[in-house]
Every structure is written in C-alpha cells, then in structure tokens.
Design a protein around this motif. Structure first.
Motif, PDB file in Angstrom:
ATOM      1  N   GLN A  65      38.399  55.093  32.472  1.00  0.00           N
ATOM      2  CA  GLN A  65      38.337  55.990  33.623  1.00  0.00           C
ATOM      3  C   GLN A  65      36.956  56.629  33.768  1.00  0.00           C
ATOM      4  N   VAL A  66      36.329  56.961  32.653  1.00  0.00           N
ATOM      5  CA  VAL A  66      34.981  57.531  32.708  1.00  0.00           C
ATOM      6  C   VAL A  66      34.001  56.525  33.303  1.00  0.00           C
ATOM      7  N   ILE A  67      34.137  55.280  32.895  1.00  0.00           N
ATOM      8  CA  ILE A  67      33.211  54.249  33.375  1.00  0.00           C
ATOM      9  C   ILE A  67      33.425  53.967  34.859  1.00  0.00           C
ATOM     10  N   ARG A  68      34.670  53.782  35.267  1.00  0.00           N
ATOM     11  CA  ARG A  68      34.950  53.356  36.647  1.00  0.00           C
ATOM     12  C   ARG A  68      34.862  54.516  37.641  1.00  0.00           C
ATOM     13  N   LYS A  69      35.171  55.739  37.209  1.00  0.00           N
ATOM     14  CA  LYS A  69      35.211  56.845  38.160  1.00  0.00           C
ATOM     15  C   LYS A  69      33.999  57.766  38.086  1.00  0.00           C
ATOM     16  N   GLN A  70      33.333  57.782  36.935  1.00  0.00           N
ATOM     17  CA  GLN A  70      32.221  58.714  36.771  1.00  0.00           C
ATOM     18  C   GLN A  70      30.862  57.999  36.723  1.00  0.00           C
ATOM     19  N   LEU A  71      30.809  56.915  35.976  1.00  0.00           N
ATOM     20  CA  LEU A  71      29.517  56.250  35.771  1.00  0.00           C
ATOM     21  C   LEU A  71      29.170  55.238  36.848  1.00  0.00           C
ATOM     22  N   LEU A  72      30.187  54.719  37.532  1.00  0.00           N
ATOM     23  CA  LEU A  72      29.975  53.583  38.429  1.00  0.00           C
ATOM     24  C   LEU A  72      28.997  53.909  39.552  1.00  0.00           C
ATOM     25  N   ARG A  73      29.156  55.075  40.187  1.00  0.00           N
ATOM     26  CA  ARG A  73      28.304  55.397  41.332  1.00  0.00           C
ATOM     27  C   ARG A  73      26.846  55.551  40.913  1.00  0.00           C
ATOM     28  N   ASN A  74      26.579  56.204  39.811  1.00  0.00           N
ATOM     29  CA  ASN A  74      25.194  56.368  39.362  1.00  0.00           C
ATOM     30  C   ASN A  74      24.584  55.053  38.902  1.00  0.00           C
ATOM     31  N   THR A  75      25.418  54.137  38.434  1.00  0.00           N
ATOM     32  CA  THR A  75      24.922  52.833  38.014  1.00  0.00           C
ATOM     33  C   THR A  75      24.584  51.945  39.211  1.00  0.00           C
ATOM     34  N   LEU A  76      25.165  52.224  40.368  1.00  0.00           N
ATOM     35  CA  LEU A  76      24.926  51.385  41.537  1.00  0.00           C
ATOM     36  C   LEU A  76      23.488  51.455  42.031  1.00  0.00           C
ATOM     37  N   LEU A  77      22.814  52.601  41.859  1.00  0.00           N
ATOM     38  CA  LEU A  77      21.469  52.770  42.409  1.00  0.00           C
ATOM     39  C   LEU A  77      20.472  51.752  41.847  1.00  0.00           C
ATOM     40  N   PRO A  78      20.281  51.641  40.527  1.00  0.00           N
ATOM     41  CA  PRO A  78      19.349  50.606  40.035  1.00  0.00           C
ATOM     42  C   PRO A  78      19.842  49.196  40.317  1.00  0.00           C
ATOM     43  N   THR A  79      21.177  49.025  40.386  1.00  0.00           N
ATOM     44  CA  THR A  79      21.709  47.695  40.675  1.00  0.00           C
ATOM     45  C   THR A  79      21.373  47.276  42.098  1.00  0.00           C
ATOM     46  N   ILE A  80      21.474  48.208  43.047  1.00  0.00           N
ATOM     47  CA  ILE A  80      21.132  47.892  44.437  1.00  0.00           C
ATOM     48  C   ILE A  80      19.660  47.518  44.547  1.00  0.00           C
TER      49      ILE A  80
END
Length: 457
Positions: free
Chosen positions: A366-381
């Motif tokens: 839940q921490v990974i999918r709900k908390q970390l996912l959005r912040n991880t999207l920026l460098p991925t984009i």
C-alpha cells in the motif's frame, strides 16, 4: 496550463523548422542527383536503349518536372568564375571537369568554348572511330593542367574535321588565358523565391509534402500507408514495456524480494547488453525457425490485403506478424526502464512520508502503490519522453529485419534511392513526434504533481 502548453508549442516551432531546413540543405549537398544513374547510363537499363541526346533530354524533362532545375536556396555564395547553371550540366564527370576548369583558370568564356568544342568533336566522330578514340575522349574529360591542354591541342588530326581544329584553338586559348586566384573572390547571388527550398516550404505549410521522385506518388499517401504499421508497433512496445517495468520495479523494491533481485537484475543487465539487431536475429532463430520453434511468421506482413474481413480478424492477422517485433522492442527497453523505476522507488521509500505511512499501519504494498507511485512518476515521465524517439530509431532496424512495411523501412529505401521528398517528410514527422512527446510530458507532469501546474500558470 493550456496557455503554458501553447507557449511551449510555439517555442518549439523554430527548432522544428531549423532541423528540417538543415536536413533539406544537407541532403542536397550529396553528390549526384536522383535518377541520374538510371537515365544517363549507357550500359544496361531501360534508358540505355536511346541515344545520348535522348537520355539527356529525358533527364532534363525529369529535372524540370520535379523542380530540381531551380536554384537550391534564396541565395548562394560561390567562387566568382563558377556560373549558376553548373548544376544543370550532366553527366556528373562533365560537371566535375567544368568545376575544376572554372576554379583553375578563372575564365568562364574560355572554359565554355573549350567544353563545347569537346562535345562537338565527340558528336562529329564517325561511328567506326569512336571505339578506338574512346581513351582520347576520356582524357579530354579529365585533363585540367596547362601542360595537358597543350598536349591535347597538338593531338587532334585534321582528318577528324573542323571540330578538331576548333578544339586545338580552344585548348590553346584556355591554357594561355589563365586567370589565377580568381576563385578566391566570392560571388553573392540572389535567386529570389524561385528556388527549391521555397517551393518545398510553401508546400509543407499548405499541407503538401510533395511527390516521390521514385514512383511519382504523393508523399502523404506513402506516409499514410507506412505509418500505421510503425504506430501499432511502437504503441504496443511502449505500453507493454512501461507496464512490465513498473510491475518489476515495484516487485524488486519489496523487502521480501531480496533473492529475486539477485537473479533478475543480472538478467536484465545481460539483456540490455545485447544489441537490438542481434536480439531480433536471436528471436527469429529461436521462435520463427523450423529448426527450433516456429511459433510466429518470419515475414509477409505487407503482402496481405485484408479488405473484406472485420476489424477483429484484421487485428488477429496483424498481431501474428507484430508479435516478434513487439517482443524484441519490449525486451530492449525493459532493462533500462525497470532499473530506473526500481532506483526511484528505492529512494522514495527511504523518505519521511513513507516511514509515516508505515507507522500509520499501511502495508508495504500500500505504501508503494498509494504513496510512492506518484512521486516516482516524475523521473519516469522524463525518461519515457526521451526514450520514445530512441524507440522510433529502433523500429528502423526492426522493420528491416522483420520485413515490416513501416516508416523505418520506407526511410531506408528512400535514402538508397535518393528520394529526398520522402526522406524530408519522414524527418518532419519524427521531429514533430518529438515535439508532441515533450508536450505530453508537460501534461503528465501536471497530472502527477499539481504544483507544476500552478507554477506554470
């Protein structure tokens, strides 16, 4: 946000224009012109059945029809002795001879008279003597030194006719009237809007990409036939690679995945070390060969006409031929994307907000999918927007190896045939695709982090 995207788009238009203009001018600097080898060749080929004059007439009409008889740009800077019409002289070795003579002697009138005397002598020679005098004629089209001109002036026999005497006079006059170093004086010449670049640019602005030099079809029609296959190949590869990389990245960051990391990360490194063309050939040998497993067809995608079938049947047939190319492109991009996402998740899960979420009782998933996912999207984009043009470049080798009639294969065929309108149109499409990719990256930034949207507005 809309105003910000519009401003970014307008700022990217000059860069797009400069890129395509550079490619246009660079392509015209190549030696020779399209169709020259086919229409002016003397041995073999369809046009070789006619006389030299008829071949040259066909080639002149071809240049006039395609606009290649016009100056290249609005202006030109050349050496003073070199005329503007030099690009209309053919074959190529005649043009090379004239350019050397113009630069060495700096006397356009004397060079023109000498060149016309060579052509007149060549046309006046009896057919029975042409074979024996061919080495001498070849030397006429290659000799440029004053000593060589004097030797040429003494060689012709009076029995060859009045043209031989004219050649002697012209060669002697050219050798005696040398104007050294005039080629160092530049000459600026203004051609106006009646040039190749202006005609092409106005056509592009009006939505007309031109006509193919190779088969006379509209370039837009050729792109329409080829871009669909490339689009589906790229779209499927990007989506599959992105989804698989995200799932693997989230799986690897789990604390209980220590053993999986020891196996998967070296495997991804090995896959990333394999060149794309070699990976494609390995997949062909392993999965499309009777010697191993013939699960997919090797080639033939462009030989099926599916007009009466439903869209589901067409998709089924298309997927058979796109399966191996999609697998190949996906495998080549998964290692890099997975490593990037895994590193991003590893950095984010060490931050305070992740520890706070765990303290509140959230599970690691839940921490990974709900908390970390959005912040991880920026460098991925960011990386994904830069990886898309690389994927476009990778489709060129993939389409060649798997015989897919897409834009990559069309680009290679057009470059080999010097079909410049098609080459320029493909470069324009790829450059526009890159601009659109960056605009989409800006939109996704604002969706992933609303603070960027507020800062942009």
């Amino acid at each position: 946000m809309l105003q910000y995207i519009l401003r970014r788009f307008l700022l990217s238009l000059p860069a797009l224009w400069l890129l395509v203009t550079f490619v246009f001018l660079l392509s015209k600097l190549l030696t020779g012109t399209p169709g020259e080898e086919q229409m002016l060749q003397e041995n073999g080929g369809y046009y070789s059945k006619g006389s030299t004059e008829s071949r040259q007439l066909v080639y002149r009409n071809y240049l006039n029809r395609t606009g290649q008889n016009l100056p290249l740009f609005y202006f030109s800077i050349k050496a003073s002795p070199e005329p503007d019409t030099l690009h209309l002289v053919y074959p190529a070795h005649h043009r090379t001879l004239l350019k050397k003579l113009y630069w060495q002697y700096g006397n356009p009138e004397a060079v023109g008279r000498y060149y016309q005397s060579i052509k007149a002598l060549e046309a006046a020679l009896p057919v029975a003597q042409k074979a024996s005098l061919q080495p001498y004629m070849d030397s006429l089209y290659s000799t440029t030194t004053p000593e060589g001109l004097k030797a040429i002036a003494a060689t012709p026999s009076p029995s060859w006719g009045a043209q031989a005497s004219e050649l002697t006079v012209a060669a002697t006059h050219l050798a005696a009237q040398q104007k050294s170093y005039t080629f160092l004086l530049p000459s600026f010449r203004w051609h106006g809007t009646d040039n190749q670049y202006h005609s092409w640019l106005i056509g592009v602005i009006q939505g007309n990409l031109g006509t193919s030099f190779r088969d006379g079809r509209q370039v837009s029609s050729l792109l329409y036939d080829a871009i669909a296959n490339t689009w589906w190949l790229m779209l499927a590869s990007i989506l599959i690679a992105f989804v698989v990389a995200f799932e693997l990245g989230m799986l690897l960051v789990m604390p209980q995945s220590k053993r999986l990391r020891k196996v998967l990360l070296p495997s991804l490194f090995v896959i990333d070390s394999i060149p794309l063309f070699l990976l494609a050939l390995l997949l062909l040998v392993l999965l499309a060969s009777p010697s191993f497993l013939q699960l997919f067809p090797v080639y033939g995608m462009g030989y099926h006409t599916l007009t009466g079938e439903s869209w589901l049947q067409r998709a089924g047939v298309l997927s058979q031929y796109l399966a191996l190319p999609v697998i190949c492109l996906t495998l080549s991009n998964i290692p890099y994307l997975t490593n990037l996402i895994y590193r991003s998740f590893s950095e984010e899960r060490k931050k305070d907000y992740a520890r706070t979420a765990r303290a509140k009782g959230f599970s690691e998933r839940q921490v990974i999918r709900k908390q970390l996912l959005r912040n991880t999207l920026l460098p991925t984009i960011t990386v994904l927007s830069d990886a898309l043009p690389i994927i476009v470049a990778g489709t060129i080798s993939i389409e060649i190896i798997f015989a897919i009639p897409g834009m990559g294969r069309l680009l290679v065929d057009s470059v080999l045939a010097r079909d410049y309108p098609v080459v320029l149109a493909i470069v324009l499409v790829v450059a526009a695709f890159r601009v659109v990719t960056y605009l989409l990256a800006d939109i996704f930034y604002s969706l992933a982090d609303p603070r960027i949207k507020h800062a942009a507005s």
